[in-house]
Design a protein around this motif. Structure first.
Motif, PDB file in Angstrom:
ATOM      1  N   ASN A 160       8.058 -74.424  13.526  1.00 41.06           N
ATOM      2  CA  ASN A 160       6.560 -73.938  13.189  1.00 41.06           C
ATOM      3  C   ASN A 160       5.455 -74.541  13.602  1.00 41.06           C
ATOM      4  O   ASN A 160       4.468 -75.221  14.316  1.00 41.06           O
ATOM      5  N   THR A 161       5.084 -75.750  12.136  1.00 35.96           N
ATOM      6  CA  THR A 161       4.549 -76.789  11.594  1.00 35.96           C
ATOM      7  C   THR A 161       4.508 -77.555  12.491  1.00 35.96           C
ATOM      8  O   THR A 161       3.321 -78.473  13.116  1.00 35.96           O
ATOM      9  N   LEU A 162       5.349 -78.058  12.716  1.00 37.82           N
ATOM     10  CA  LEU A 162       5.943 -79.192  14.163  1.00 37.82           C
ATOM     11  C   LEU A 162       5.403 -79.106  15.514  1.00 37.82           C
ATOM     12  O   LEU A 162       5.257 -80.027  15.981  1.00 37.82           O
ATOM     13  N   SER A 163       5.333 -77.592  15.654  1.00 33.12           N
ATOM     14  CA  SER A 163       4.726 -76.928  16.756  1.00 33.12           C
ATOM     15  C   SER A 163       3.720 -77.324  16.849  1.00 33.12           C
ATOM     16  O   SER A 163       2.986 -77.771  18.303  1.00 33.12           O
ATOM     17  N   ARG A 164       2.458 -77.132  15.524  1.00 35.70           N
ATOM     18  CA  ARG A 164       1.475 -76.846  16.086  1.00 35.70           C
ATOM     19  C   ARG A 164       0.958 -78.236  15.844  1.00 35.70           C
ATOM     20  O   ARG A 164      -0.191 -78.665  16.588  1.00 35.70           O
ATOM     21  N   ALA A 165       1.605 -79.240  15.139  1.00 37.58           N
ATOM     22  CA  ALA A 165       0.966 -80.896  14.910  1.00 37.58           C
ATOM     23  C   ALA A 165       1.099 -80.734  16.584  1.00 37.58           C
ATOM     24  O   ALA A 165       0.640 -82.326  17.142  1.00 37.58           O
ATOM     25  N   TYR A 166       2.249 -80.907  17.088  1.00 32.19           N
ATOM     26  CA  TYR A 166       2.592 -81.959  18.503  1.00 32.19           C
ATOM     27  C   TYR A 166       1.453 -81.672  19.351  1.00 32.19           C
ATOM     28  O   TYR A 166       0.801 -81.961  20.022  1.00 32.19           O
ATOM     29  N   ILE A 167       0.956 -79.581  19.134  1.00 25.94           N
ATOM     30  CA  ILE A 167      -0.524 -79.623  20.168  1.00 25.94           C
ATOM     31  C   ILE A 167      -1.693 -80.464  19.611  1.00 25.94           C
ATOM     32  O   ILE A 167      -2.284 -80.889  20.142  1.00 25.94           O
ATOM     33  N   ASP A 168      -1.569 -80.124  18.566  1.00 27.50           N
ATOM     34  CA  ASP A 168      -2.799 -81.514  17.873  1.00 27.50           C
ATOM     35  C   ASP A 168      -2.988 -82.765  18.338  1.00 27.50           C
ATOM     36  O   ASP A 168      -4.447 -83.533  18.851  1.00 27.50           O
ATOM     37  N   GLN A 169      -1.670 -83.447  18.238  1.00 27.52           N
ATOM     38  CA  GLN A 169      -1.180 -84.944  18.150  1.00 27.52           C
ATOM     39  C   GLN A 169      -1.978 -85.074  20.097  1.00 27.52           C
ATOM     40  O   GLN A 169      -2.255 -86.017  19.983  1.00 27.52           O
ATOM     41  N   ASN A 170      -1.395 -83.995  20.495  1.00 29.30           N
ATOM     42  CA  ASN A 170      -0.869 -84.165  22.283  1.00 29.30           C
ATOM     43  C   ASN A 170      -2.807 -84.156  22.908  1.00 29.30           C
ATOM     44  O   ASN A 170      -3.431 -85.202  23.011  1.00 29.30           O
ATOM     45  N   VAL A 171      -3.389 -83.248  21.654  1.00 29.14           N
ATOM     46  CA  VAL A 171      -5.375 -83.501  23.114  1.00 29.14           C
ATOM     47  C   VAL A 171      -6.125 -84.565  21.720  1.00 29.14           C
ATOM     48  O   VAL A 171      -6.284 -84.833  22.425  1.00 29.14           O
ATOM     49  N   GLU A 172      -5.487 -85.598  20.602  1.00 27.73           N
ATOM     50  CA  GLU A 172      -5.680 -86.063  19.983  1.00 27.73           C
ATOM     51  C   GLU A 172      -6.003 -87.418  21.000  1.00 27.73           C
ATOM     52  O   GLU A 172      -7.145 -88.720  21.622  1.00 27.73           O
ATOM     53  N   GLY A 173      -4.498 -87.479  21.108  1.00 29.25           N
ATOM     54  CA  GLY A 173      -3.996 -88.085  22.541  1.00 29.25           C
ATOM     55  C   GLY A 173      -4.725 -88.799  23.239  1.00 29.25           C
ATOM     56  O   GLY A 173      -5.177 -89.571  23.944  1.00 29.25           O
ATOM     57  N   ARG A 174      -5.060 -87.550  24.349  1.00 23.34           N
ATOM     58  CA  ARG A 174      -5.993 -87.370  25.370  1.00 23.34           C
ATOM     59  C   ARG A 174      -7.458 -87.964  25.090  1.00 23.34           C
ATOM     60  O   ARG A 174      -7.736 -88.902  25.313  1.00 23.34           O
ATOM     61  N   PHE A 175      -8.100 -87.375  24.723  1.00 27.89           N
ATOM     62  CA  PHE A 175      -9.232 -88.112  23.547  1.00 27.89           C
ATOM     63  C   PHE A 175      -9.282 -89.780  23.051  1.00 27.89           C
ATOM     64  O   PHE A 175     -10.034 -90.259  23.659  1.00 27.89           O
TER      65      PHE A 175
END
Length: 213
Positions: free
Chosen positions: A80-95
């Motif tokens: 669960n936490t890994l999935s949430r962390a992936y979503i956060d990292q994905n948006v941070e990377g785009r920015f």
């Protein structure tokens, strides 16, 4: 075989960067299952990363994210936490990519402005020495290049502002599942949507396991 884009995402999901986020978020460095404090933080991160399993769901763009653990509740919590962390990292990377591009263009624009200023000085001196002379075509090329760079910087800065807004908005609703489900950046990304589906299933499993513990 998965498409190259998905292969890259699978490697990210099973990599040490996300594992470290999960370890920090859940304070797994003190978990006896991963060796406790005596194991050292890097060893715990490696242990967590090695237990992450990501498999594509046949004939779909969905993925199955799971975690091996003797404790079913912990397994669901980590996935669960890994999935949430992936979503956060994905948006941070785009920015960050948008920000880096904007900074590079700004640097190029500054250099081009200096060249143009020098060219204009040279042109002015030439005109003063040669009254009635026609402007060098090269000056027009430099001017057009500067205009193109200005336009590119404007586009990059607009994208950066948009991505910063997206990132800030996502952070503000990080703990609101309903808002996350309707978030445009998430709705428009098929891989993240696949993770959201898996995340919902893991949350149901975690709830089902709760009363048994």
């Amino acid at each position: 075989d998965p498409e190259p884009y998905f292969q890259t995402q699978y490697r990210i999901l099973t990599g040490r960067d996300l594992a470290r986020r999960v370890v920090d978020k859940l304070d797994l460095a003190r978990s006896i299952e991963f060796g406790g404090a005596s194991a050292g933080p890097d060893a715990v991160v490696d242990a967590v990363a090695s237990r992450v399993l990501v498999a594509p769901v046949r004939a779909s763009r969905l993925v199955d994210v799971s975690f091996r653990s003797a404790d079913p509740a912990l397994a669901a919590q980590v996935a669960n936490t890994l999935s949430r962390a992936y979503i956060d990292q994905n948006v941070e990377g785009r920015f960050q990519r948008a920000k880096t591009t904007a900074e590079w263009l700004e640097e190029q624009l500054g250099q081009q402005r200096e060249r143009l200023a020098e060219g204009q000085k040279n042109l002015q001196r030439y005109r003063e020495r040669n009254p009635g002379a026609v402007a060098d075509k090269g000056t027009n090329i430099v001017t057009q290049k500067l205009a193109d760079l200005n336009a590119a910087v404007t586009r990059a800065e607009t994208q950066r502002i948009e991505k910063q807004s997206t990132y800030d908005r996502l952070k503000s609703i990080a703990n609101d599942p309903a808002a996350l489900d309707a978030f445009p950046a998430i709705l428009g990304n098929p891989f993240i949507q696949a993770l959201r589906t898996e995340l919902a299933g893991l949350q149901r499993q975690q709830q089902a396991l709760g009363p048994r513990l």
